[in-house]
Design a protein around this motif. Structure first.
Motif, PDB file in Angstrom:
ATOM      1  N   GLY A  95       0.822  -1.205   0.000  1.00  0.00           N
ATOM      2  CA  GLY A  95       0.000   0.000   0.000  1.00  0.00           C
ATOM      3  C   GLY A  95       0.854   1.253   0.000  1.00  0.00           C
ATOM      4  N   GLY A  96       0.183   2.398  -0.137  1.00  0.00           N
ATOM      5  CA  GLY A  96       0.908   3.661  -0.114  1.00  0.00           C
ATOM      6  C   GLY A  96       0.084   4.781  -0.683  1.00  0.00           C
ATOM      7  N   LEU A  97       0.771   5.884  -0.966  1.00  0.00           N
ATOM      8  CA  LEU A  97       0.136   7.088  -1.517  1.00  0.00           C
ATOM      9  C   LEU A  97       0.491   7.192  -2.993  1.00  0.00           C
ATOM     10  CD1 LEU A  97      -1.289   9.854  -1.199  1.00  0.00           C
ATOM     11  CD2 LEU A  97       0.945  10.788  -0.533  1.00  0.00           C
ATOM     12  N   VAL A  98      -0.515   7.428  -3.816  1.00  0.00           N
ATOM     13  CA  VAL A  98      -0.299   7.528  -5.256  1.00  0.00           C
ATOM     14  C   VAL A  98      -1.245   8.584  -5.819  1.00  0.00           C
ATOM     15  CG1 VAL A  98      -1.947   5.702  -5.810  1.00  0.00           C
ATOM     16  CG2 VAL A  98      -0.053   6.174  -7.379  1.00  0.00           C
ATOM     17  N   GLN A  99      -0.836   9.205  -6.904  1.00  0.00           N
ATOM     18  CA  GLN A  99      -1.708  10.180  -7.544  1.00  0.00           C
ATOM     19  C   GLN A  99      -2.759   9.469  -8.393  1.00  0.00           C
ATOM     20  OE1 GLN A  99       0.920  12.878  -9.695  1.00  0.00           O
ATOM     21  NE2 GLN A  99       0.726  14.370  -8.039  1.00  0.00           N
ATOM     22  N   ALA A 100      -3.872  10.151  -8.601  1.00  0.00           N
ATOM     23  CA  ALA A 100      -4.913   9.608  -9.467  1.00  0.00           C
ATOM     24  C   ALA A 100      -4.326   9.272 -10.839  1.00  0.00           C
ATOM     25  CB  ALA A 100      -6.056  10.607  -9.605  1.00  0.00           C
ATOM     26  N   GLY A 101      -4.731   8.111 -11.349  1.00  0.00           N
ATOM     27  CA  GLY A 101      -4.198   7.631 -12.615  1.00  0.00           C
ATOM     28  C   GLY A 101      -3.001   6.728 -12.465  1.00  0.00           C
ATOM     29  N   GLY A 102      -2.440   6.676 -11.270  1.00  0.00           N
ATOM     30  CA  GLY A 102      -1.262   5.864 -11.018  1.00  0.00           C
ATOM     31  C   GLY A 102      -1.604   4.413 -10.722  1.00  0.00           C
ATOM     32  N   SER A 103      -0.563   3.653 -10.363  1.00  0.00           N
ATOM     33  CA  SER A 103      -0.703   2.222 -10.123  1.00  0.00           C
ATOM     34  C   SER A 103      -0.040   1.818  -8.810  1.00  0.00           C
ATOM     35  CB  SER A 103      -0.056   1.431 -11.263  1.00  0.00           C
ATOM     36  OG  SER A 103      -0.665   1.693 -12.500  1.00  0.00           O
ATOM     37  N   LEU A 104      -0.555   0.756  -8.239  1.00  0.00           N
ATOM     38  CA  LEU A 104       0.050   0.095  -7.084  1.00  0.00           C
ATOM     39  C   LEU A 104      -0.166  -1.396  -7.230  1.00  0.00           C
ATOM     40  CD1 LEU A 104      -1.052   2.222  -3.963  1.00  0.00           C
ATOM     41  CD2 LEU A 104       1.292   1.956  -4.827  1.00  0.00           C
ATOM     42  N   ARG A 105       0.730  -2.178  -6.635  1.00  0.00           N
ATOM     43  CA  ARG A 105       0.520  -3.617  -6.559  1.00  0.00           C
ATOM     44  C   ARG A 105       0.562  -4.054  -5.114  1.00  0.00           C
ATOM     45  NH1 ARG A 105       4.001  -8.733  -8.917  1.00  0.00           N
ATOM     46  NH2 ARG A 105       5.361  -8.155  -7.166  1.00  0.00           N
ATOM     47  N   LEU A 106      -0.536  -4.649  -4.673  1.00  0.00           N
ATOM     48  CA  LEU A 106      -0.611  -5.205  -3.324  1.00  0.00           C
ATOM     49  C   LEU A 106      -0.240  -6.678  -3.357  1.00  0.00           C
ATOM     50  CD1 LEU A 106      -3.991  -3.668  -2.063  1.00  0.00           C
ATOM     51  CD2 LEU A 106      -1.703  -2.660  -2.070  1.00  0.00           C
ATOM     52  N   SER A 107       0.409  -7.125  -2.294  1.00  0.00           N
ATOM     53  CA  SER A 107       0.783  -8.519  -2.149  1.00  0.00           C
ATOM     54  C   SER A 107       0.174  -9.084  -0.876  1.00  0.00           C
ATOM     55  CB  SER A 107       2.308  -8.676  -2.084  1.00  0.00           C
ATOM     56  OG  SER A 107       2.916  -8.191  -3.255  1.00  0.00           O
ATOM     57  N   CYS A 108      -0.161 -10.354  -0.927  1.00  0.00           N
ATOM     58  CA  CYS A 108      -0.675 -11.065   0.247  1.00  0.00           C
ATOM     59  C   CYS A 108       0.079 -12.383   0.347  1.00  0.00           C
ATOM     60  CB  CYS A 108      -2.168 -11.306   0.119  1.00  0.00           C
ATOM     61  SG  CYS A 108      -2.862 -12.364   1.410  1.00  0.00           S
ATOM     62  N   ALA A 109       0.989 -12.459   1.302  1.00  0.00           N
ATOM     63  CA  ALA A 109       1.759 -13.685   1.523  1.00  0.00           C
ATOM     64  C   ALA A 109       0.970 -14.593   2.450  1.00  0.00           C
ATOM     65  CB  ALA A 109       3.117 -13.348   2.123  1.00  0.00           C
ATOM     66  N   ALA A 110       0.658 -15.787   1.979  1.00  0.00           N
ATOM     67  CA  ALA A 110      -0.178 -16.728   2.721  1.00  0.00           C
ATOM     68  C   ALA A 110       0.654 -17.897   3.222  1.00  0.00           C
ATOM     69  CB  ALA A 110      -1.302 -17.230   1.819  1.00  0.00           C
ATOM     70  N   SER A 111       0.379 -18.339   4.430  1.00  0.00           N
ATOM     71  CA  SER A 111       1.107 -19.474   4.995  1.00  0.00           C
ATOM     72  C   SER A 111       0.202 -20.256   5.919  1.00  0.00           C
ATOM     73  CB  SER A 111       2.349 -18.986   5.761  1.00  0.00           C
ATOM     74  OG  SER A 111       1.985 -18.155   6.832  1.00  0.00           O
ATOM     75  N   GLY A 112       0.624 -21.484   6.243  1.00  0.00           N
ATOM     76  CA  GLY A 112      -0.078 -22.287   7.216  1.00  0.00           C
ATOM     77  C   GLY A 112      -0.986 -23.353   6.656  1.00  0.00           C
ATOM     78  N   ARG A 113      -1.213 -23.345   5.362  1.00  0.00           N
ATOM     79  CA  ARG A 113      -2.099 -24.341   4.727  1.00  0.00           C
ATOM     80  C   ARG A 113      -1.661 -24.550   3.290  1.00  0.00           C
ATOM     81  NH1 ARG A 113      -3.846 -24.925   9.124  1.00  0.00           N
ATOM     82  NH2 ARG A 113      -6.003 -24.901   9.879  1.00  0.00           N
ATOM     83  N   THR A 114      -2.220 -25.589   2.696  1.00  0.00           N
ATOM     84  CA  THR A 114      -2.202 -25.722   1.241  1.00  0.00           C
ATOM     85  C   THR A 114      -3.468 -25.066   0.737  1.00  0.00           C
ATOM     86  OG1 THR A 114      -0.974 -27.804   1.355  1.00  0.00           O
ATOM     87  CG2 THR A 114      -2.170 -27.305  -0.687  1.00  0.00           C
ATOM     88  N   PHE A 115      -3.327 -24.089  -0.141  1.00  0.00           N
ATOM     89  CA  PHE A 115      -4.457 -23.232  -0.474  1.00  0.00           C
ATOM     90  C   PHE A 115      -5.184 -23.611  -1.761  1.00  0.00           C
ATOM     91  CE2 PHE A 115      -4.188 -20.165   2.869  1.00  0.00           C
ATOM     92  CZ  PHE A 115      -2.856 -20.205   3.283  1.00  0.00           C
ATOM     93  N   SER A 116      -4.927 -24.797  -2.280  1.00  0.00           N
ATOM     94  CA  SER A 116      -5.496 -25.157  -3.575  1.00  0.00           C
ATOM     95  C   SER A 116      -7.021 -25.195  -3.581  1.00  0.00           C
ATOM     96  CB  SER A 116      -4.947 -26.509  -4.035  1.00  0.00           C
ATOM     97  OG  SER A 116      -5.226 -27.499  -3.063  1.00  0.00           O
ATOM     98  N   THR A 117      -7.649 -25.411  -2.430  1.00  0.00           N
ATOM     99  CA  THR A 117      -9.121 -25.445  -2.371  1.00  0.00           C
ATOM    100  C   THR A 117      -9.708 -24.130  -1.872  1.00  0.00           C
ATOM    101  OG1 THR A 117      -9.127 -26.318  -0.128  1.00  0.00           O
ATOM    102  CG2 THR A 117      -9.118 -27.923  -1.945  1.00  0.00           C
ATOM    103  N   TYR A 118      -8.859 -23.165  -1.647  1.00  0.00           N
ATOM    104  CA  TYR A 118      -9.297 -21.901  -1.064  1.00  0.00           C
ATOM    105  C   TYR A 118      -9.696 -20.898  -2.144  1.00  0.00           C
ATOM    106  CZ  TYR A 118      -7.776 -22.658   3.796  1.00  0.00           C
ATOM    107  OH  TYR A 118      -7.647 -23.098   5.089  1.00  0.00           O
TER     108      TYR A 118
END
Length: 126
Positions: free
Chosen positions: A9-32
């Protein structure tokens, strides 16, 4: 125990881009199903985008279709939300969430997601 950690996350001007990441752990997520939600003060948490991990099938809220892209990286156990053409109304805290029954039926209802990250702030200035 499932753990979800958001970043990007962060601050960006209108028209700009951001990429959010979500690191997942603790399970096998194939059915999630993994979802991105957002929330602003005084409003309910709203669905933004989702993906069924094992199938790669994606879903989007109408407000972000054509601008946001959700994806997952299997080796890294990470889900991404690429956000382009950002608007001031996209300003919110963004949360990553996991639904263990997502492969059976996908839902955009926040209460169906058992696990949540801590959230990351996205601010889009005009």
């Amino acid at each position: 125990q499932v753990q979800l950690v958001e970043s990007g996350g962060g601050l960006v001007q209108a028209g700009g881009s951001l990429r959010l990441s979500c690191a997942a752990s603790g399970r096998t997520f194939s059915t999630y199903a993994m979802g991105w939600f957002r929330q602003t003060p005084g409003k309910d948490r709203e669905f933004v985008a989702g993906i069924i991990w094992g199938l790669g099938r994606t879903y989007y809220a109408d407000s972000v279709k054509g601008r946001f892209t959700i994806s997952r990286d299997n080796p890294k156990n990470t889900v991404y939300l690429q956000m382009n053409s950002l608007k001031p109304e996209d300003t919110a805290v963004y949360y990553c969430a996991a639904d263990s029954t997502g492969l059976v039926r996908f839902t955009t209802t926040p209460s169906s997601y058992e696990n949540w990250g801590q959230g990351t702030q996205v601010t889009v200035s005009s």
